[in-house]
Design a protein around this motif. Structure first.
Motif, PDB file in Angstrom:
ATOM      1  N   GLN A  74     -53.350  -7.659 -35.288  1.00 27.46           N
ATOM      2  CA  GLN A  74     -53.761  -8.892 -35.971  1.00 27.46           C
ATOM      3  C   GLN A  74     -55.010  -9.477 -35.342  1.00 27.46           C
ATOM      4  OE1 GLN A  74     -54.282 -11.065 -38.520  1.00 27.46           O
ATOM      5  NE2 GLN A  74     -52.045 -10.979 -38.797  1.00 27.46           N
ATOM      6  N   ARG A  75     -55.984  -9.844 -36.188  1.00 28.12           N
ATOM      7  CA  ARG A  75     -57.212 -10.435 -35.681  1.00 28.12           C
ATOM      8  C   ARG A  75     -57.244 -11.961 -35.845  1.00 28.12           C
ATOM      9  NH1 ARG A  75     -61.368  -7.142 -38.148  1.00 28.12           N
ATOM     10  NH2 ARG A  75     -62.098  -8.824 -39.496  1.00 28.12           N
ATOM     11  N   GLU A  76     -56.370 -12.500 -36.682  1.00 30.70           N
ATOM     12  CA  GLU A  76     -56.340 -13.944 -36.930  1.00 30.70           C
ATOM     13  C   GLU A  76     -54.985 -14.506 -36.517  1.00 30.70           C
ATOM     14  OE1 GLU A  76     -56.470 -17.331 -37.120  1.00 30.70           O
ATOM     15  OE2 GLU A  76     -58.369 -16.753 -38.054  1.00 30.70           O
TER      16      GLU A  76
ATOM     17  N   ASP B 206     -56.717  -0.113 -35.208  1.00 31.59           N
ATOM     18  CA  ASP B 206     -57.783  -1.054 -35.514  1.00 31.59           C
ATOM     19  C   ASP B 206     -57.201  -2.462 -35.584  1.00 31.59           C
ATOM     20  OD1 ASP B 206     -56.357  -1.129 -37.849  1.00 31.59           O
ATOM     21  OD2 ASP B 206     -57.893  -0.216 -39.104  1.00 31.59           O
ATOM     22  N   SER B 207     -58.026  -3.419 -35.878  1.00 37.52           N
ATOM     23  CA  SER B 207     -57.575  -4.802 -36.029  1.00 37.52           C
ATOM     24  C   SER B 207     -58.093  -5.346 -37.355  1.00 37.52           C
ATOM     25  CB  SER B 207     -58.072  -5.675 -34.877  1.00 37.52           C
ATOM     26  OG  SER B 207     -59.472  -5.705 -34.832  1.00 37.52           O
ATOM     27  N   GLU B 208     -57.241  -6.103 -38.037  1.00 37.47           N
ATOM     28  CA  GLU B 208     -57.570  -6.646 -39.349  1.00 37.47           C
ATOM     29  C   GLU B 208     -57.033  -8.063 -39.459  1.00 37.47           C
ATOM     30  OE1 GLU B 208     -56.278  -4.181 -42.575  1.00 37.47           O
ATOM     31  OE2 GLU B 208     -56.544  -2.330 -41.427  1.00 37.47           O
ATOM     32  N   ILE B 209     -57.353  -8.671 -40.590  1.00 41.17           N
ATOM     33  CA  ILE B 209     -56.808  -9.994 -40.919  1.00 41.17           C
ATOM     34  C   ILE B 209     -55.832  -9.807 -42.061  1.00 41.17           C
ATOM     35  CG2 ILE B 209     -57.373 -12.307 -41.782  1.00 41.17           C
ATOM     36  CD1 ILE B 209     -60.050 -12.103 -40.432  1.00 41.17           C
ATOM     37  N   ASN B 210     -54.539  -9.872 -41.730  1.00 40.74           N
ATOM     38  CA  ASN B 210     -53.505  -9.657 -42.731  1.00 40.74           C
ATOM     39  C   ASN B 210     -52.194 -10.217 -42.186  1.00 40.74           C
ATOM     40  OD1 ASN B 210     -51.398  -8.338 -44.401  1.00 40.74           O
ATOM     41  ND2 ASN B 210     -53.143  -7.234 -45.256  1.00 40.74           N
ATOM     42  N   HIS B 211     -51.419 -10.872 -43.034  1.00 43.48           N
ATOM     43  CA  HIS B 211     -50.222 -11.568 -42.554  1.00 43.48           C
ATOM     44  C   HIS B 211     -49.040 -10.642 -42.285  1.00 43.48           C
ATOM     45  CE1 HIS B 211     -49.221 -11.225 -46.819  1.00 43.48           C
ATOM     46  NE2 HIS B 211     -47.980 -11.597 -46.550  1.00 43.48           N
ATOM     47  N   ILE B 212     -49.198  -9.323 -42.493  1.00 46.21           N
ATOM     48  CA  ILE B 212     -48.103  -8.408 -42.151  1.00 46.21           C
ATOM     49  C   ILE B 212     -48.337  -7.736 -40.792  1.00 46.21           C
ATOM     50  CG2 ILE B 212     -47.590  -7.965 -44.572  1.00 46.21           C
ATOM     51  CD1 ILE B 212     -48.899  -5.157 -44.102  1.00 46.21           C
ATOM     52  N   LEU B 213     -49.413  -8.061 -40.125  1.00 43.56           N
ATOM     53  CA  LEU B 213     -49.754  -7.404 -38.853  1.00 43.56           C
ATOM     54  C   LEU B 213     -49.264  -8.225 -37.664  1.00 43.56           C
ATOM     55  CD1 LEU B 213     -53.400  -6.296 -39.751  1.00 43.56           C
ATOM     56  CD2 LEU B 213     -51.251  -5.046 -40.070  1.00 43.56           C
TER      57      LEU B 213
ATOM     58  N   TYR C  93     -57.710 -17.255 -46.240  1.00 45.07           N
ATOM     59  CA  TYR C  93     -56.872 -16.105 -46.588  1.00 45.07           C
ATOM     60  C   TYR C  93     -56.064 -16.395 -47.857  1.00 45.07           C
ATOM     61  CZ  TYR C  93     -53.571 -12.233 -45.907  1.00 45.07           C
ATOM     62  OH  TYR C  93     -52.812 -11.100 -46.065  1.00 45.07           O
ATOM     63  N   ALA C  94     -55.506 -17.604 -47.949  1.00 45.31           N
ATOM     64  CA  ALA C  94     -54.720 -17.975 -49.128  1.00 45.31           C
ATOM     65  C   ALA C  94     -55.575 -17.951 -50.384  1.00 45.31           C
ATOM     66  CB  ALA C  94     -54.114 -19.360 -48.932  1.00 45.31           C
ATOM     67  N   THR C  95     -56.807 -18.413 -50.277  1.00 44.39           N
ATOM     68  CA  THR C  95     -57.701 -18.442 -51.432  1.00 44.39           C
ATOM     69  C   THR C  95     -58.076 -17.035 -51.885  1.00 44.39           C
ATOM     70  OG1 THR C  95     -58.584 -20.569 -50.669  1.00 44.39           O
ATOM     71  CG2 THR C  95     -59.884 -19.350 -52.302  1.00 44.39           C
ATOM     72  N   LEU C  96     -58.339 -16.153 -50.927  1.00 49.76           N
ATOM     73  CA  LEU C  96     -58.781 -14.803 -51.261  1.00 49.76           C
ATOM     74  C   LEU C  96     -57.652 -13.912 -51.758  1.00 49.76           C
ATOM     75  CD1 LEU C  96     -61.231 -14.086 -48.281  1.00 49.76           C
ATOM     76  CD2 LEU C  96     -61.831 -14.568 -50.668  1.00 49.76           C
ATOM     77  N   HIS C  97     -56.415 -14.191 -51.338  1.00 50.80           N
ATOM     78  CA  HIS C  97     -55.317 -13.272 -51.630  1.00 50.80           C
ATOM     79  C   HIS C  97     -54.253 -13.869 -52.555  1.00 50.80           C
ATOM     80  CE1 HIS C  97     -57.124 -11.572 -47.969  1.00 50.80           C
ATOM     81  NE2 HIS C  97     -56.688 -10.416 -48.415  1.00 50.80           N
ATOM     82  N   GLY C  98     -54.561 -14.974 -53.222  1.00 49.81           N
ATOM     83  CA  GLY C  98     -53.656 -15.504 -54.227  1.00 49.81           C
ATOM     84  C   GLY C  98     -52.501 -16.314 -53.686  1.00 49.81           C
TER      85      GLY C  98
ATOM     86  N   VAL D 240     -46.911  -9.130 -28.402  1.00 50.24           N
ATOM     87  CA  VAL D 240     -46.675  -7.784 -28.951  1.00 50.24           C
ATOM     88  C   VAL D 240     -47.859  -7.312 -29.787  1.00 50.24           C
ATOM     89  CG1 VAL D 240     -44.193  -8.204 -28.967  1.00 50.24           C
ATOM     90  CG2 VAL D 240     -45.505  -8.584 -31.065  1.00 50.24           C
ATOM     91  N   ASN D 241     -48.893  -8.128 -29.893  1.00 51.99           N
ATOM     92  CA  ASN D 241     -50.078  -7.767 -30.672  1.00 51.99           C
ATOM     93  C   ASN D 241     -51.079  -7.029 -29.778  1.00 51.99           C
ATOM     94  OD1 ASN D 241     -51.683  -7.902 -33.126  1.00 51.99           O
ATOM     95  ND2 ASN D 241     -52.982  -9.367 -32.029  1.00 51.99           N
ATOM     96  N   ASN D 242     -50.674  -5.871 -29.272  1.00 53.24           N
ATOM     97  CA  ASN D 242     -51.531  -5.103 -28.370  1.00 53.24           C
ATOM     98  C   ASN D 242     -51.116  -3.633 -28.399  1.00 53.24           C
ATOM     99  OD1 ASN D 242     -49.203  -4.930 -26.573  1.00 53.24           O
ATOM    100  ND2 ASN D 242     -49.682  -7.050 -26.020  1.00 53.24           N
ATOM    101  N   LYS D 243     -51.954  -2.790 -27.813  1.00 51.90           N
ATOM    102  CA  LYS D 243     -51.687  -1.355 -27.815  1.00 51.90           C
ATOM    103  C   LYS D 243     -50.468  -1.008 -26.985  1.00 51.90           C
ATOM    104  CE  LYS D 243     -56.502  -0.015 -28.601  1.00 51.90           C
ATOM    105  NZ  LYS D 243     -57.679   0.732 -28.081  1.00 51.90           N
TER     106      LYS D 243
END
Length: 774
Positions: free
Chosen positions: A738-740, A718-725, A391-396, A703-706
């Motif tokens: 959050q997926r990761e 939906d679910s994604e890979i992002n550090h704000i989720l 994630y760090a490599t892809l997002h700077g 808390v990462n649930n519906k």
């Protein structure tokens, strides 16, 4: 006579050449056998053995006579007689045609050797055929979907197995069989070979034999620890002096915490402490600077960590070199490409970024397997976006540090500035009531001490506010200097030079003000000054310093914005002990100095920086974090729950865990959970702080649930890979989970999203622990 001797010499060396040639011819047929051993096997006939025995006897006599001959003097009559005897003996042992007979035997031997070679080749062909039909056929590279990397790893081993001696240490010899044995029994890339004896468990899957648990007992004698720390470096001497100076306070703290915990069982852990930044392999730039005003904060913290772990009663091994690290871990010989020779012999490993890099170099693939046991002492913190390598490599977010894919709570900081990490801390000396009264009686109201041991800190526009300070107060410094080169500080500054710790304490006990220049950031000194009755005056940063605008933070794995030199002192201590002002505003600075001179304060030390506070915090981590560093995904209960998981709390905008829903085992316990929703652009750190709570990353999984989004009108989830989720967009009515799990982050924020923030309560004076955490 000379002619006879010449003939004999020719015959002797011819025989030697013949035997050497035959021996060499045979030795080429079977490696490892001597030519004489093979000769006996080939010449099996009685007659042949008899002839060769006679030749051997003759050569032995000739050698003895030649040895005697070499010592003769030609002028001696007796010696001439000996030559006649030698000639007679040669004639007796060398009948006519002997050389021709020897050559005929040699030809027969050569013919026999050719026939034996043909037989050996035929036997070898049959043997290899058997191997192909038997074991060799079982060394074909498997195509198994459960082990997709196996073929590629075998190809790599074929090309590179000699690149590290550790492969040969595990029995790799260049054959496919040895590659497959290694890749299935030492590493885990290939399936186990069915024809192998599996009575011994493969190295990578060996389960450490669980020894009976032992109870940790508090220790008050530090002599064993001092011996373990060793010496030979000024940095180690500094650490040992600190341990000795605080020994009594640690003993008192141990007794207090022991009484608080009662008879509660505490597991004794096997702990390795590898201080990487002090190793010669890392350059050890700190040790030479200890007596020259260099930074001491890291050594202060490491000395206190070592002492806390020892006092808590754990079984410690201390490493200050890569060689010691290899020995303690059981690293196989080589360059670090292979895994450990056995199970990890430690429950926990405390190290730093330098040590982590050294462990990667020498543990090989074992580092990945044992990462959950590692705790990284990290002064400024590592946020999840920087920690997740891909994630760090892809997002700077990729920097020279971070990217280790650890659970963010495995990074342990000097101050509690990043809730994503664990606050380790250090200690300051705690004064008794008598000492506090003495300080208040002897304070010099117009005395200021400057926070700056290096002359370079006094440059870059400090003159203006120092002149204002000098109008009201006597200014003292502790700037390092060599006799021939006094430091470049203003003439009105009374410089004491670099002081030993106890002399610096005495100076601070007299001073009214301790003033910072803006650097170093977040060191121990301001807390020590406040503990000795000083008021700390520090600069406000406008705009705040961060990796985006300041060289010091560039490359550090955090996006944190620093609004003052010492954010902890500003946020957690504050007025009247800490004043933060704009040094570029002369009126504001002047007013602050006057206010300080009018203000009376008592020595103050936050509980979390006392010996007892640190012991309490480290004890809680060791007993509870080991089994809770791996986050979970999905609904907290594993399936969708019909009844609400979260209910409104009285007199609060936060939600709490419903009392009628069974709380899963967790640490911190779910009784501390407070669910809040941030504003757009607000991080969970800020959202929790604004409500008087602390963001707790361990609670993200709950808390990462519906169920946590029931009160949010989501058209899409939906679910994604992002550090704000997890978070949601009010405008688009989109909710994302959050997926990761490694990206659960208190620090992340976005202007487009409102975040679901898991907050918790905390103990007064111990922000790292919730009310029910002990």
């Amino acid at each position: 006579m000379c002619c006879r001797i010449f003939v004999v010499g020719v015959g002797f060396f011819s025989l030697c050449f013949l035997m050497t040639s035959l021996g060499g011819q045979f030795s080429a047929k079977r490696l490892g056998d001597s030519p004489f051993t093979i000769r006996t096997e080939v010449l099996g006939g009685v007659e042949s053995r008899g002839v060769l025995r006679k030749i051997s006897d003759m050569l032995e006599v000739i050698l003895k006579r030649m040895d005697t001959l070499s010592k003769l003097d030609n002028s001696s009559t007796s010696d001439a007689r000996r030559l006649d005897e030698l000639s007679s003996a040669i004639n007796r042992f060398q009948p006519a045609g002997l050389v021709e007979r020897i050559q005929a035997i040699a030809q027969n031997v050569s013919n026999m050797a050719i026939r034996v070679e043909q037989m050996l080749q035929k036997f070898l062909s049959v043997f290899l055929s058997v191997l192909r039909d038997g074991t060799a056929s079982q060394c074909e590279v498997p195509r198994d979907s459960r082990f997709p990397e196996c073929p590629g790893k075998v190809d790599w081993m074929r090309a590179r197995w000699t690149s590290d001696p550790c492969y040969a240490f595990y029995g790799v010899d260049g054959s496919d069989c040895s590659f497959l044995i290694y890749l299935s029994e030492v590493e885990w890339f290939c399936p186990p070979l069915p024809w192998r004896n599996h009575t011994s468990t493969p190295t990578q899957h060996t389960q450490q034999t669980k020894s009976p648990k032992r109870q940790a007992a508090f220790r008050t004698d530090l002599s064993v620890l001092l011996d373990q720390v060793g010496g030979g470096k000024e940095s180690l001497s500094f650490m040992k002096r600190r341990i000795r100076r605080l020994a009594q306070q640690w003993a008192t703290a141990a007794n207090r915490l022991g009484a608080k915990l009662g008879q509660r069982w505490r597991d004794q852990k096997k702990i390795l402490i590898h201080v990487g930044f002090l190793t010669e392999e890392s350059g050890d730039v700190f040790s030479p600077k200890v007596l020259k005003g260099g930074p001491l904060g890291e050594m202060v913290q490491w000395a206190d960590i070592l002492t806390a772990l020892h006092v808590l009663g754990h079984n410690l091994k201390i490493s200050m070199s890569v060689k010691e690290l290899q020995g303690f871990l059981g690293v196989p010989p080589g360059r670090g490409s292979c895994p450990l020779t056995g199970p990890l012999p430690f429950d926990l490993i405390y190290t730093d970024y330098h040590g982590l890099q050294q462990m990667k170099q020498h543990m090989g693939l074992s580092l990945k397997k044992h990462k959950c046991h590692i705790r990284v002492i990290d002064t400024f913190g590592t946020e999840p976006a920087y920690n997740h390598e891909e994630y760090a490599t892809l997002h700077g977010y990729r920097t020279n540090w971070g990217y280790w894919n650890l659970n963010a709570r495995q990074y342990m900081t000097m101050f509690p500035h990043t809730p994503d990490n664990s606050f380790m801390g250090f200690v300051s000396e705690e004064l008794n009531e008598t000492e506090k009264r003495s300080i208040q009686q002897n304070k010099v109201n117009n005395m200021a001490v400057v926070y700056g041991k290096e002359a370079s800190m006094w440059k870059q526009g400090k003159d203006s506010f120092l002149e204002i300070l000098h109008k009201y107060m006597e200014v003292h410094g502790t700037v390092y200097y060599e006799t021939q080169r006094p430091p470049e500080v203003p003439a009105f500054v009374k410089n004491h030079g670099l002081l030993p710790q106890h002399e610096l304490q005495q100076l601070l006990r007299k001073a009214k003000l301790f003033i910072g220049f803006g650097f170093p950031y977040e060191g121990p000194a301001p807390l020590e000054a406040i503990a000795n009755g000083c008021i700390f005056l520090q600069p406000k940063f406008q705009p705040p310093h961060s990796s985006l605008n300041h060289e010091f933070f560039r490359g550090k794995p955090t996006s944190r914005e620093v609004f003052s030199q010492h954010p902890y002192a500003e946020e957690y201590i504050g007025r009247p002990y800490v004043m933060t002002v704009d040094y570029n505003n002369s009126l504001e600075f002047d007013s602050a100095v006057k206010e300080i001179m009018r203000t009376k304060v008592e020595p103050y030390l936050p509980y979390e920086y006392t010996c007892e506070g640190m012991l309490e915090r480290v004890h809680a981590y060791i007993q509870n974090q080991v089994r809770s560093t791996q986050p979970l995904l999905g609904s907290a209960s594993g399936s969708r729950v019909i009844r609400p998981l979260f209910v409104p709390l009285p007199n609060s905008t936060a939600l709490g865990w419903a009392s009628n829903v069974t709380a899963p085992a967790a640490w911190p316990p779910l009784s501390s959970l407070r669910l809040l929703v941030s504003q757009e652009g607000q991080s969970c750190v800020e959202a929790c702080q604004s409500a008087g709570f602390i963001c707790e990353p361990a609670h993200f999984r709950f808390v990462n649930n519906k169920e946590a989004l029931l009160e949010v009108q989501c058209e899409v989830v939906d679910s994604e890979i992002n550090h704000i989720l997890p978070a949601f967009s009010v405008m688009r009515r989109e909710c994302s989970l959050q997926r990761e799990p490694l990206l659960f982050s208190c620090a992340g924020h976005s202007p487009k999203y409102r975040r679901l923030c898991p907050c918790r309560d905390f103990l007064r004076g111990q922000v790292a622990l919730c009310r029910d955490c002990l």
